[in-house]
Motif scaffolding. Structure first.
Motif, PDB file in Angstrom:
ATOM      1  N   TRP A  28     -15.144 -62.949 -12.651  1.00  0.00           N
ATOM      2  CA  TRP A  28     -13.940 -62.240 -12.226  1.00  0.00           C
ATOM      3  C   TRP A  28     -13.611 -62.529 -10.776  1.00  0.00           C
ATOM      4  CZ3 TRP A  28      -9.628 -60.279 -13.647  1.00  0.00           C
ATOM      5  CH2 TRP A  28      -8.952 -59.340 -12.838  1.00  0.00           C
ATOM      6  N   PHE A  29     -14.604 -62.452  -9.914  1.00  0.00           N
ATOM      7  CA  PHE A  29     -14.345 -62.753  -8.502  1.00  0.00           C
ATOM      8  C   PHE A  29     -13.993 -64.227  -8.305  1.00  0.00           C
ATOM      9  CE2 PHE A  29     -16.884 -58.830  -7.746  1.00  0.00           C
ATOM     10  CZ  PHE A  29     -15.924 -58.152  -7.005  1.00  0.00           C
ATOM     11  N   GLY A  30     -14.581 -65.099  -9.129  1.00  0.00           N
ATOM     12  CA  GLY A  30     -14.210 -66.509  -9.054  1.00  0.00           C
ATOM     13  C   GLY A  30     -12.767 -66.730  -9.462  1.00  0.00           C
ATOM     14  N   TYR A  31     -12.339 -65.991 -10.477  1.00  0.00           N
ATOM     15  CA  TYR A  31     -10.941 -66.099 -10.910  1.00  0.00           C
ATOM     16  C   TYR A  31     -10.004 -65.629  -9.807  1.00  0.00           C
ATOM     17  CZ  TYR A  31      -6.847 -65.649 -13.950  1.00  0.00           C
ATOM     18  OH  TYR A  31      -5.600 -65.778 -14.500  1.00  0.00           O
ATOM     19  N   LEU A  32     -10.308 -64.475  -9.212  1.00  0.00           N
ATOM     20  CA  LEU A  32      -9.468 -63.963  -8.131  1.00  0.00           C
ATOM     21  C   LEU A  32      -9.466 -64.908  -6.936  1.00  0.00           C
ATOM     22  CD1 LEU A  32     -10.362 -60.148  -8.176  1.00  0.00           C
ATOM     23  CD2 LEU A  32      -8.403 -61.302  -9.241  1.00  0.00           C
ATOM     24  N   THR A  33     -10.657 -65.467  -6.622  1.00  0.00           N
ATOM     25  CA  THR A  33     -10.733 -66.414  -5.512  1.00  0.00           C
ATOM     26  C   THR A  33      -9.922 -67.673  -5.800  1.00  0.00           C
ATOM     27  OG1 THR A  33     -12.956 -65.602  -4.970  1.00  0.00           O
ATOM     28  CG2 THR A  33     -12.331 -67.749  -4.090  1.00  0.00           C
ATOM     29  N   GLY A  34      -9.952 -68.133  -7.067  1.00  0.00           N
ATOM     30  CA  GLY A  34      -9.153 -69.304  -7.434  1.00  0.00           C
ATOM     31  C   GLY A  34      -7.671 -69.055  -7.252  1.00  0.00           C
ATOM     32  N   GLU A  35      -7.213 -67.871  -7.678  1.00  0.00           N
ATOM     33  CA  GLU A  35      -5.801 -67.545  -7.483  1.00  0.00           C
ATOM     34  C   GLU A  35      -5.437 -67.493  -6.010  1.00  0.00           C
ATOM     35  OE1 GLU A  35      -4.991 -63.909  -9.557  1.00  0.00           O
ATOM     36  OE2 GLU A  35      -4.149 -65.010 -11.268  1.00  0.00           O
ATOM     37  N   ALA A 157      -7.539 -71.070 -11.140  1.00  0.00           N
ATOM     38  CA  ALA A 157      -8.499 -69.980 -11.359  1.00  0.00           C
ATOM     39  C   ALA A 157      -9.259 -70.170 -12.657  1.00  0.00           C
ATOM     40  CB  ALA A 157      -7.760 -68.640 -11.361  1.00  0.00           C
ATOM     41  N   GLU A 158      -8.549 -70.606 -13.694  1.00  0.00           N
ATOM     42  CA  GLU A 158      -9.234 -70.863 -14.966  1.00  0.00           C
ATOM     43  C   GLU A 158     -10.232 -71.999 -14.839  1.00  0.00           C
ATOM     44  OE1 GLU A 158      -6.274 -71.548 -17.864  1.00  0.00           O
ATOM     45  OE2 GLU A 158      -5.679 -69.435 -18.036  1.00  0.00           O
ATOM     46  N   GLN A 159      -9.865 -73.033 -14.065  1.00  0.00           N
ATOM     47  CA  GLN A 159     -10.790 -74.145 -13.868  1.00  0.00           C
ATOM     48  C   GLN A 159     -12.050 -73.695 -13.120  1.00  0.00           C
ATOM     49  OE1 GLN A 159     -10.452 -77.125 -15.186  1.00  0.00           O
ATOM     50  NE2 GLN A 159      -8.469 -76.561 -16.077  1.00  0.00           N
ATOM     51  N   VAL A 160     -11.883 -72.716 -12.228  1.00  0.00           N
ATOM     52  CA  VAL A 160     -13.044 -72.189 -11.497  1.00  0.00           C
ATOM     53  C   VAL A 160     -13.898 -71.305 -12.397  1.00  0.00           C
ATOM     54  CG1 VAL A 160     -13.765 -70.697  -9.585  1.00  0.00           C
ATOM     55  CG2 VAL A 160     -11.906 -72.346  -9.259  1.00  0.00           C
ATOM     56  N   ALA A 161     -13.269 -70.491 -13.251  1.00  0.00           N
ATOM     57  CA  ALA A 161     -14.012 -69.501 -14.049  1.00  0.00           C
ATOM     58  C   ALA A 161     -14.579 -70.075 -15.338  1.00  0.00           C
ATOM     59  CB  ALA A 161     -13.105 -68.314 -14.368  1.00  0.00           C
ATOM     60  N   THR A 162     -13.928 -71.087 -15.908  1.00  0.00           N
ATOM     61  CA  THR A 162     -14.355 -71.600 -17.213  1.00  0.00           C
ATOM     62  C   THR A 162     -15.795 -72.091 -17.234  1.00  0.00           C
ATOM     63  OG1 THR A 162     -12.085 -72.181 -17.789  1.00  0.00           O
ATOM     64  CG2 THR A 162     -13.839 -73.287 -19.008  1.00  0.00           C
ATOM     65  N   PRO A 163     -16.282 -72.835 -16.221  1.00  0.00           N
ATOM     66  CA  PRO A 163     -17.698 -73.257 -16.258  1.00  0.00           C
ATOM     67  C   PRO A 163     -18.674 -72.091 -16.357  1.00  0.00           C
ATOM     68  CG  PRO A 163     -16.504 -74.508 -14.611  1.00  0.00           C
ATOM     69  CD  PRO A 163     -15.570 -73.448 -15.077  1.00  0.00           C
ATOM     70  N   GLY A 164     -18.309 -70.968 -15.736  1.00  0.00           N
ATOM     71  CA  GLY A 164     -19.176 -69.799 -15.848  1.00  0.00           C
ATOM     72  C   GLY A 164     -19.266 -69.278 -17.261  1.00  0.00           C
TER      73      GLY A 164
END
Length: 440
Positions: A28-35, A157-164
């Motif tokens: 979640w924080f990775g998604y927000l950080t990506g945005e 953001a999706e590219q950042v969160a998807t690997p997780g």
């Protein structure tokens, strides 16, 4: 089938549950950080284009009546390429050049980054406005649709969160295997304990891990105590069967004789019956003392007490009986002899020895109870007075079990039990020692 809690399942549940919570928070924080970083990237792109345009000469800009043609999709060469719109004014607010699909913004807008709604439909646009340095001859505005910026931000953001999301099952599987591997020694130890049988010698393969040492030691102690208790129970049953056989057979024989005996033989038979009954009572008393010694060792805790005071109290209890039997009873002990053990068992053993001396020695015998300090010991010594008649001793009522009781109590306290003799004084006795403190 009754459901039983499992340490492995509970540990896996807590571990995987914690992993999911923490991992979800990271995603979640990775998604927000990506945005946020995508928004920052877009703003930086706007500022870069503005600086590039302000660096051009003023004569390089001409008005384009068909400005929308510059945003042809065929000119798009990258997925992250923005469809930017540019407006350039002179100092008086006249449009020098304009490209892109954005409606014409107001010349009076403040400098810097801002989000404005333009056109009849009030579509939101992200815009950066700036004057050129120095004479302030030109003013440049670079715009990008908010929808396009948000789409880019969501994609990054999706590219950042998807690997997780892909890594979560892998990490969970690794944790499951690690927990199962870590609990393998416990499972192996559980199987060994489960396979133990009653009376079987304990042979546990102790895991090398420090955490298991206390548990294995407790299991071994419990198993040894259980095995000892089982063996004592068997020994006690054998003692009962062996020691009671003779007096009970004698009782039965004399009862049969009473049925057919003439009247003049009745007193003698009744006397024999009384002796057999007393012998049986003595045997039962000693056997119960043996059972009590075993039970005390298993069920009670050792405690510190004054052995010398205990000996004096027991000897005082037998003062009247010794006087009636014309014996002399004395105690030789220091004021204090501290010992950690079972005072009730030592009292029972001492009473057994004193009763044995009172019953088996002739009148006039000196019975001494000696308490030693280095090492700690108890001795009951019989010294026959000159002229004492051996035949005057009381008849033995027991079958030797009394000494087994004393020997058992001595063994519990780490001591031996042996017969003693002092030829120069014509004295004999029995000694328990050296008595040792029993650990907690």
């Amino acid at each position: 089938m009754q459901f039983r809690p499992s340490l492995q399942r509970e540990l896996l549940a807590w571990t995987l549950g914690g992993l999911v919570v923490v991992w979800s928070a990271f995603i979640w924080f990775g998604y927000l950080t990506g945005e946020h970083e995508a928004d920052e990237l877009t703003d930086g792109h706007l500022a870069s284009v503005t600086s590039l345009l302000l660096a051009q000469r003023a004569t390089a800009f001409t008005s384009q009546p068909d400005a929308a043609a510059l945003s042809n999709p065929s000119l798009k060469a990258h997925d992250y390429q923005h469809s930017m719109s540019v407006v350039i004014w002179d100092r008086d607010g006249r449009v020098l050049a304009r490209t892109g699909e954005a409606p014409l913004p107001d010349f009076g807008l403040d400098d810097g980054f801002q989000t404005v709604a333009l056109g009849p439909k009030q579509v939101p646009w992200r815009m950066f406005v700036r004057w050129n340095d120095g004479e302030r001859e030109r003013r440049v505005a670079v715009l990008v649709p908010i929808e396009e910026r948000d789409a880019l931000a969501e994609d990054i953001a999706e590219q950042v969160a998807t690997p997780g999301l892909w890594l979560l099952p892998v990490v969970a599987l690794v944790l499951v295997l690690a927990v199962r591997r870590g609990l393998r020694p416990l499972n192996q130890l559980s199987e060994q304990v489960r396979s133990l049988e009653v009376g079987q010698a304990l042979q546990l393969k102790v895991p090398p891990h420090e955490e298991f040492q206390t548990m294995v030691k407790a299991i071994e102690t419990l198993s040894n105590r259980y095995t000892s208790a089982l063996q004592r129970e068997r020994d006690l049953a054998n003692e009962f069967a062996h020691e009671l056989r003779t007096p009970l057979a004698s009782l039965q024989l004399h009862v049969e004789l009473l049925k057919t005996a003439p009247p003049d033989a009745m007193p003698a038979l009744l006397q024999r019956l009384d002796q057999d009954a007393q012998r049986s009572a003595a045997v039962i008393r000693d056997l119960l003392a043996l059972a009590r010694a075993s039970r005390t060792q298993l069920a009670e805790d050792a405690a510190s007490f004054n052995l010398a005071e205990l000996v004096r109290q027991v000897a005082a209890d037998y003062g009247d009986k010794a006087y009636q039997a014309r014996h002399e009873l004395s105690v030789c002990a220091p004021d204090t002899v501290m010992l950690r053990g079972y005072s009730s068992l030592l009292e029972m053993a001492l009473r057994n020895l004193i009763e044995n001396s009172l019953a088996h020695t002739p009148p006039g015998t000196l019975i001494e109870v000696l308490v030693g300090t280095e090492p700690v010991s108890i001795e009951v010594r019989d010294t026959a007075r000159p002229g004492a008649q051996e035949g005057a001793a009381h008849e033995i009522m027991g079958l030797g079990l009394g000494h087994q009781v004393v020997q058992k109590v001595a063994a519990i306290h780490g001591a031996g039990f042996a017969k003693t003799a002092c030829p120069e004084r014509a004295a004999t006795g029995h000694r328990m020692g050296p008595l040792r403190d029993i650990a907690s």
